[in-house]
Design a protein around this motif. Sequence first.
Motif, PDB file in Angstrom:
ATOM      1  N   VAL A 211       0.864  -1.171   0.000  1.00 36.92           N
ATOM      2  CA  VAL A 211       0.000   0.000   0.000  1.00 36.92           C
ATOM      3  C   VAL A 211       0.905   1.227   0.000  1.00 36.92           C
ATOM      4  CG1 VAL A 211      -1.728   1.315   1.290  1.00 36.92           C
ATOM      5  CG2 VAL A 211      -1.842  -1.192   1.230  1.00 36.92           C
ATOM      6  N   TYR A 212       0.910   1.953  -1.110  1.00 39.04           N
ATOM      7  CA  TYR A 212       1.818   3.084  -1.243  1.00 39.04           C
ATOM      8  C   TYR A 212       1.150   4.423  -0.909  1.00 39.04           C
ATOM      9  CZ  TYR A 212       4.518  -0.339  -3.948  1.00 39.04           C
ATOM     10  OH  TYR A 212       5.204  -1.446  -4.358  1.00 39.04           O
ATOM     11  N   LEU A 213      -0.130   4.575  -1.165  1.00 38.23           N
ATOM     12  CA  LEU A 213      -0.875   5.838  -1.087  1.00 38.23           C
ATOM     13  C   LEU A 213      -0.367   6.848  -2.120  1.00 38.23           C
ATOM     14  CD1 LEU A 213      -1.588   6.435   2.710  1.00 38.23           C
ATOM     15  CD2 LEU A 213      -2.977   5.257   1.017  1.00 38.23           C
ATOM     16  N   ARG A 214       0.946   6.970  -2.256  1.00 35.65           N
ATOM     17  CA  ARG A 214       1.486   7.750  -3.378  1.00 35.65           C
ATOM     18  C   ARG A 214       2.326   6.783  -4.217  1.00 35.65           C
ATOM     19  NH1 ARG A 214       4.847  11.456  -1.075  1.00 35.65           N
ATOM     20  NH2 ARG A 214       3.381  13.204  -1.081  1.00 35.65           N
ATOM     21  N   ARG A 215       1.807   6.372  -5.346  1.00 35.45           N
ATOM     22  CA  ARG A 215       2.436   5.321  -6.119  1.00 35.45           C
ATOM     23  C   ARG A 215       3.643   5.771  -6.926  1.00 35.45           C
ATOM     24  NH1 ARG A 215       0.061   0.502  -6.650  1.00 35.45           N
ATOM     25  NH2 ARG A 215      -1.963   0.198  -5.694  1.00 35.45           N
ATOM     26  N   ALA A 216       3.720   7.056  -7.227  1.00 32.13           N
ATOM     27  CA  ALA A 216       4.715   7.494  -8.197  1.00 32.13           C
ATOM     28  C   ALA A 216       6.068   7.831  -7.594  1.00 32.13           C
ATOM     29  CB  ALA A 216       4.203   8.729  -8.942  1.00 32.13           C
TER      30      ALA A 216
END
Length: 219
Positions: A211-216
């Motif tokens: 689970v990244y929440l901010r993938r980039a």
Amino acid sequence: MMNILAIETATAACSVALKFKGEVLCSHQVIPRQQSDQVLLQVDKLLQQAAAALSDLDLITCGVGPGSFMGCRLAASVAQGLAFGHNLPILPLSTLHILAQSMPKPKVVAAWDARMGQVYLGRYIADQQGILQPLTADEMCYPAAITLEQPEQWHAVGNAWSVYADSIPSKVTADLLSVDSTLYPHAKAMLVLADHALPSDYVRATQLRPVYLRRAVAS
């Protein structure tokens, strides 16, 4: 009594714990950018200390983030590899939930530096057994946007409370009974959460996702 291996690497800490035949063994090191070199070594070390094998385990629990992009992937990939080879179930746990349970108080707000001026935030309230349960879903926000539902008697944990001390609203910090900005998520807390989890919370190795929440952004 379940035999459980716990792995968490989403922050600068490499935290591994093993519960085997009722005995708990832990390895917890803050080693930025070295987790990939150490995590399997620490797993092997604990298994050897307990005279246990992976085939003796009933469950692997893994921190899935949010946190460092590479750290989230590392814990997930290690858990997947170990579980797949022995057909073991995996319990995915929020890194913020682990951090909160590492500071077991009745009400805990966990905040971790997400970089780029933002924080990862989770709010947790203890149930009758003292196990912290999420009040809201984990989120990413700007420090100035942090709010507290039921705004009394909160304990704060996580590095964001020091990193963004000047940006968090004073009405939030005024409601805090204590702040620990030096604590890292500890795998020993994962064993506590795993002991109270339901089998319906488990996933197969092929289903596990970070689970990244901010993938980039990688960090």
